[in-house]
Motif scaffolding. Structure first.
Motif, PDB file in Angstrom:
ATOM      1  N   ALA A 286      21.143  26.168 -13.216  1.00 40.39           N
ATOM      2  CA  ALA A 286      21.553  27.468 -12.680  1.00 40.39           C
ATOM      3  C   ALA A 286      20.638  27.879 -11.540  1.00 40.39           C
ATOM      4  CB  ALA A 286      21.539  28.516 -13.792  1.00 40.39           C
ATOM      5  N   LEU A 287      19.346  27.678 -11.711  1.00 40.22           N
ATOM      6  CA  LEU A 287      18.405  28.035 -10.650  1.00 40.22           C
ATOM      7  C   LEU A 287      18.631  27.175  -9.412  1.00 40.22           C
ATOM      8  CD1 LEU A 287      16.041  29.660  -9.630  1.00 40.22           C
ATOM      9  CD2 LEU A 287      14.517  27.990 -10.719  1.00 40.22           C
ATOM     10  N   ARG A 288      18.844  25.889  -9.605  1.00 44.06           N
ATOM     11  CA  ARG A 288      19.088  24.996  -8.463  1.00 44.06           C
ATOM     12  C   ARG A 288      20.324  25.451  -7.687  1.00 44.06           C
ATOM     13  NH1 ARG A 288      20.192  19.873 -10.625  1.00 44.06           N
ATOM     14  NH2 ARG A 288      18.015  19.810 -11.197  1.00 44.06           N
ATOM     15  N   LYS A 289      21.404  25.745  -8.405  1.00 46.21           N
ATOM     16  CA  LYS A 289      22.636  26.196  -7.753  1.00 46.21           C
ATOM     17  C   LYS A 289      22.395  27.514  -7.014  1.00 46.21           C
ATOM     18  CE  LYS A 289      27.248  26.273  -7.361  1.00 46.21           C
ATOM     19  NZ  LYS A 289      28.068  25.230  -6.788  1.00 46.21           N
ATOM     20  N   HIS A 290      21.669  28.400  -7.643  1.00 46.08           N
ATOM     21  CA  HIS A 290      21.377  29.689  -7.021  1.00 46.08           C
ATOM     22  C   HIS A 290      20.567  29.508  -5.733  1.00 46.08           C
ATOM     23  CE1 HIS A 290      20.571  33.948  -6.681  1.00 46.08           C
ATOM     24  NE2 HIS A 290      19.280  33.672  -6.568  1.00 46.08           N
ATOM     25  N   MET A 291      19.603  28.602  -5.753  1.00 42.14           N
ATOM     26  CA  MET A 291      18.775  28.369  -4.575  1.00 42.14           C
ATOM     27  C   MET A 291      19.563  27.676  -3.460  1.00 42.14           C
ATOM     28  SD  MET A 291      15.206  27.380  -6.425  1.00 42.14           S
ATOM     29  CE  MET A 291      14.230  27.337  -4.932  1.00 42.14           C
ATOM     30  N   GLU A 292      20.543  26.842  -3.834  1.00 42.86           N
ATOM     31  CA  GLU A 292      21.340  26.125  -2.837  1.00 42.86           C
ATOM     32  C   GLU A 292      22.373  27.020  -2.171  1.00 42.86           C
ATOM     33  OE1 GLU A 292      23.027  22.820  -4.935  1.00 42.86           O
ATOM     34  OE2 GLU A 292      21.147  21.701  -4.960  1.00 42.86           O
ATOM     35  N   VAL A 293      23.171  27.713  -2.963  1.00 45.26           N
ATOM     36  CA  VAL A 293      24.289  28.468  -2.397  1.00 45.26           C
ATOM     37  C   VAL A 293      24.414  29.893  -2.918  1.00 45.26           C
ATOM     38  CG1 VAL A 293      25.649  26.397  -1.927  1.00 45.26           C
ATOM     39  CG2 VAL A 293      25.921  27.573  -4.110  1.00 45.26           C
TER      40      VAL A 293
ATOM     41  N   LEU B  72      30.227  31.614 -14.533  1.00 44.82           N
ATOM     42  CA  LEU B  72      29.803  32.039 -13.186  1.00 44.82           C
ATOM     43  C   LEU B  72      30.059  30.962 -12.136  1.00 44.82           C
ATOM     44  CD1 LEU B  72      26.390  33.806 -13.939  1.00 44.82           C
ATOM     45  CD2 LEU B  72      28.617  34.875 -13.509  1.00 44.82           C
ATOM     46  N   GLY B  73      30.583  29.812 -12.568  1.00 47.97           N
ATOM     47  CA  GLY B  73      30.911  28.749 -11.621  1.00 47.97           C
ATOM     48  C   GLY B  73      29.873  27.650 -11.514  1.00 47.97           C
ATOM     49  N   ILE B  74      28.922  27.626 -12.432  1.00 54.13           N
ATOM     50  CA  ILE B  74      27.882  26.606 -12.403  1.00 54.13           C
ATOM     51  C   ILE B  74      28.337  25.433 -13.262  1.00 54.13           C
ATOM     52  CG2 ILE B  74      25.461  26.108 -12.913  1.00 54.13           C
ATOM     53  CD1 ILE B  74      25.061  29.235 -12.746  1.00 54.13           C
TER      54      ILE B  74
END
Length: 79
Positions: free
Chosen positions: A36-43, A19-21
């Motif tokens: 994954a959660l951090r990346k989701h919350m950022e962008v 998924l690009g993480i």
């Protein structure tokens, strides 16, 4: 005899990387879920919610460590 492929930490990591993480090799499921959660919350991460939904639909083949990481970090963070 039926052989079932279990979803382990490496499978979980591979699916998140797809998924690009960016996740370090050999990261534990908890680290994968947190990153994954951090990346989701950022962008935002397109497909992450669908992946989580799909994996939680397969709890019979998820290793407990993967299920616990998803339940602890991703399910609350994606609501």
């Amino acid at each position: 005899m039926m052989i079932v492929e279990l979803i382990d930490g490496d499978d979980f990591r591979d699916r998140l990387v797809a998924l690009g993480i960016r996740i370090p090799e050999h990261a534990c499921p908890e680290t994968c879920a947190r990153m994954a959660l951090r990346k989701h919350m950022e962008v935002g991460v397109p497909g992450l919610q669908e992946l989580v939904r799909e994996m939680m639909g397969k709890t019979d083949v998820l290793l407990p460590s993967v299920r616990a990481a998803i339940e602890r970090f991703l399910l609350p963070g994606l609501r």
